[in-house]
Motif scaffolding. Structure first.
Motif, short mmCIF file in Angstrom:
data_model
loop_
_atom_site.label_atom_id
_atom_site.label_comp_id
_atom_site.label_asym_id
_atom_site.label_seq_id
_atom_site.Cartn_x
_atom_site.Cartn_y
_atom_site.Cartn_z
N THR A 281 -43.21 65.70 15.77
CA THR A 281 -43.50 66.47 14.57
C THR A 281 -43.68 68.13 15.84
OG1 THR A 281 -45.99 67.01 14.30
CG2 THR A 281 -45.07 65.39 12.71
N PRO A 282 -43.07 68.87 14.98
CA PRO A 282 -43.63 70.59 15.09
C PRO A 282 -44.96 70.61 15.65
CG PRO A 282 -41.82 70.39 13.44
CD PRO A 282 -42.84 69.63 13.58
N GLU A 283 -45.78 70.44 14.75
CA GLU A 283 -47.13 70.99 15.07
C GLU A 283 -47.54 69.86 16.26
OE1 GLU A 283 -45.80 71.21 11.29
OE2 GLU A 283 -45.95 69.43 12.37
N LEU A 284 -46.99 68.89 17.15
CA LEU A 284 -47.77 68.21 18.26
C LEU A 284 -46.40 68.83 19.40
CD1 LEU A 284 -47.73 64.33 17.30
CD2 LEU A 284 -49.84 65.68 18.13
N ALA A 285 -45.80 68.94 19.10
CA ALA A 285 -45.19 69.95 19.75
C ALA A 285 -45.60 70.97 20.84
CB ALA A 285 -43.23 70.25 19.46
N ALA A 286 -46.26 71.36 19.67
CA ALA A 286 -46.70 73.27 20.01
C ALA A 286 -48.30 72.93 20.69
CB ALA A 286 -47.35 73.16 18.45
N GLN A 287 -48.90 71.93 20.57
CA GLN A 287 -49.90 70.82 21.38
C GLN A 287 -50.01 70.79 22.40
OE1 GLN A 287 -52.70 68.35 19.04
NE2 GLN A 287 -51.27 69.10 17.39
N TYR A 288 -48.57 69.97 23.00
CA TYR A 288 -47.80 69.20 23.79
C TYR A 288 -46.35 70.09 24.37
CZ TYR A 288 -51.21 65.95 22.97
OH TYR A 288 -52.67 65.31 22.44
N PRO A 289 -46.20 71.31 25.10
CA PRO A 289 -45.23 71.91 25.40
C PRO A 289 -44.38 71.42 26.26
CG PRO A 289 -47.74 73.42 26.05
CD PRO A 289 -47.97 71.89 25.70
N THR A 290 -45.80 70.83 27.35
CA THR A 290 -44.12 70.88 28.22
C THR A 290 -44.20 68.87 29.07
OG1 THR A 290 -46.58 70.61 29.87
CG2 THR A 290 -44.64 72.80 29.95
N PRO A 291 -43.31 68.48 29.84
CA PRO A 291 -43.52 66.92 29.87
C PRO A 291 -44.97 66.49 30.46
CG PRO A 291 -41.73 67.69 30.59
CD PRO A 291 -42.23 69.08 30.34
N GLU A 292 -45.36 67.69 31.69
CA GLU A 292 -46.56 67.36 32.75
C GLU A 292 -48.13 67.22 31.12
OE1 GLU A 292 -48.93 66.53 35.33
OE2 GLU A 292 -47.40 66.66 35.72
N SER A 293 -47.85 68.12 30.10
CA SER A 293 -49.06 67.53 29.00
C SER A 293 -48.56 66.33 28.37
CB SER A 293 -48.94 68.76 28.16
OG SER A 293 -47.66 68.89 27.15
N LEU A 294 -47.79 65.23 28.74
CA LEU A 294 -47.85 64.18 27.80
C LEU A 294 -48.38 62.93 28.44
CD1 LEU A 294 -44.01 63.77 26.79
CD2 LEU A 294 -45.41 64.51 25.81
N ARG A 295 -49.17 63.73 29.91
CA ARG A 295 -50.20 62.83 29.83
C ARG A 295 -51.19 62.39 29.45
NH1 ARG A 295 -49.40 61.56 36.07
NH2 ARG A 295 -48.06 62.56 36.34
N HIS A 296 -51.48 63.31 28.72
CA HIS A 296 -53.29 63.76 28.07
C HIS A 296 -52.32 63.60 26.11
CE1 HIS A 296 -54.87 64.90 31.16
NE2 HIS A 296 -53.89 65.62 31.56
N ALA A 297 -51.21 63.18 25.82
CA ALA A 297 -51.50 63.20 24.24
C ALA A 297 -50.86 61.55 24.09
CB ALA A 297 -49.57 63.36 24.22
N PRO A 298 -50.82 61.82 22.44
CA PRO A 298 -50.91 59.82 21.65
C PRO A 298 -49.54 59.76 21.79
CG PRO A 298 -51.09 61.84 20.07
CD PRO A 298 -50.91 62.59 21.18
N LEU A 299 -49.45 58.76 22.95
CA LEU A 299 -47.88 58.17 23.47
C LEU A 299 -48.02 57.02 22.32
CD1 LEU A 299 -47.33 58.96 27.16
CD2 LEU A 299 -46.90 60.33 25.27
N MET A 300 -46.52 56.67 21.97
CA MET A 300 -45.95 55.13 21.63
C MET A 300 -45.43 54.87 21.60
SD MET A 300 -47.21 56.56 17.32
CE MET A 300 -45.98 57.24 16.92
N PHE A 301 -45.31 53.45 21.92
CA PHE A 301 -43.88 52.17 22.40
C PHE A 301 -43.33 51.33 20.95
CE2 PHE A 301 -47.30 53.49 24.32
CZ PHE A 301 -47.25 52.95 26.16
#
Length: 315
Positions: A170-190
């Motif tokens: 969502t756009p809201e999550l994109a604002a919280q995780y602006p870079t690929p590096e920040s995805l280390r701490h993001a809620p990833l799904m499979f």
């Protein structure tokens, strides 16, 4: 001994009796009297020169000759029925039977069907959402949409647009995780429905494509792509979205693909039908509509930096 075939009605009576192992049930299916069915089977036995059934007190049993004849007659009548249905369908220019996977039906076909129905009110669409490989004749299917590598021998096969995957949220999550590096701490799904792809199109592969050595191990897994996309739409996390499943949501702003890097796989969706059937009016109309719908979201494709997955450095 002559190979001349006996009357078809006698073979039909035998096939039904052998399938039910009951003269009464076979007679009921064929809408004849038990006496008439027994007469047909008797005439078949006389034609063959040996009995096909052992008549017991309250049951019947196939003889050796009956056991030899039963499989072929069953397959033969199934083939005749399928051929008859196929011939009759050629006269029907209004009904269109389409099969596709549940995820593709939910995320690509269903949201767009209003447009096809409005443009072609004369076509009666019938959908079967299943991953089972259906037979065009036995299952009375006109069009199949399938994802994979092919080939599709003996069929008209038209590849649809190449398939890519990229992180979507969502756009809201994109604002919280602006870079690929920040995805280390993001809620990833499979999305486990793409586990069969070779080379893999998974999170570790995508991270290598952006220069990161990261293998996520935690997060919810989904066996169906549409469920994973629905979770992303609800803001539950970030998923590697397949083009066909997410392109409409990206195009309309419900999801975003902020990192631009996408991986292209050689697996793709194909439009399948029997050879020669692609020119039937309702099939040709459906094919043209699908291609036009794909072009409506082509702009999303142009915004991405797409890399063939074969070019991603190995782990």
């Amino acid at each position: 001994m002559s190979d001349r075939l006996p009357p078809l009605t006698a073979l039909r009576a035998f096939e039904a009796a052998a399938r039910h192992m009951s003269f009464a049930m076979a007679a009921n299916e064929l809408n004849v009297t038990p006496a008439a069915l027994s007469f047909q089977i008797k005439s078949l036995e006389e034609h063959l020169g040996q009995p096909l059934f052992l008549r017991l007190n309250r049951a019947v049993k196939l003889t050796e000759a009956g056991r030899a004849l039963a499989p072929g007659t069953s397959e033969g009548f199934q083939s005749l029925t399928a051929a008859w249905r196929a011939a009759r369908r050629l006269q029907d220019t209004n009904t269109l039977n389409v099969t596709a996977g549940p995820a593709f039906t939910a995320k690509w076909l269903a949201p767009r069907l209003y447009e096809f129905a409005r443009a072609h009110p004369e076509v009666d669409l019938r959908f079967s959402a299943t991953l089972r490989i259906m037979d065009f004749d036995r299952d009375e299917v006109d069009v199949a949409i399938r994802f994979g590598y092919g080939p599709d021998p003996g069929l008209f096969s038209m590849p649809l647009r190449n398939e890519w995957i990229t992180p979507v949220m969502t756009p809201e999550l994109a604002a919280q995780y602006p870079t690929p590096e920040s995805l280390r701490h993001a809620p990833l799904m499979f999305d486990d429905s793409i586990d069969f792809l070779d080379p893999p199109c998974d999170w570790p592969t995508w991270f290598r494509a952006v220069g990161m050595d990261f293998t996520p191990t935690h997060g919810p897994h989904f066996s169906q792509a549409d469920h994973a996309v629905d979770a992303a739409l609800a803001g539950a996390g970030i998923v590697l979205g397949r083009r066909a499943m997410v392109v409409k949501d990206i195009h309309e702003g419900r999801l975003v693909a902020p990192y631009k890097r996408a991986l292209e796989t050689k697996a793709h969706f194909r439009f399948l039908c029997r050879k020669g059937a692609e020119t039937r009016p309702q099939i040709a109309a459906f094919r043209a509509w699908m291609l036009a719908e794909i072009e409506k979201t082509a702009a999303v494709h142009e915004t991405l930096d797409i890399l063939p997955v074969e070019e991603v450095p190995p782990a």
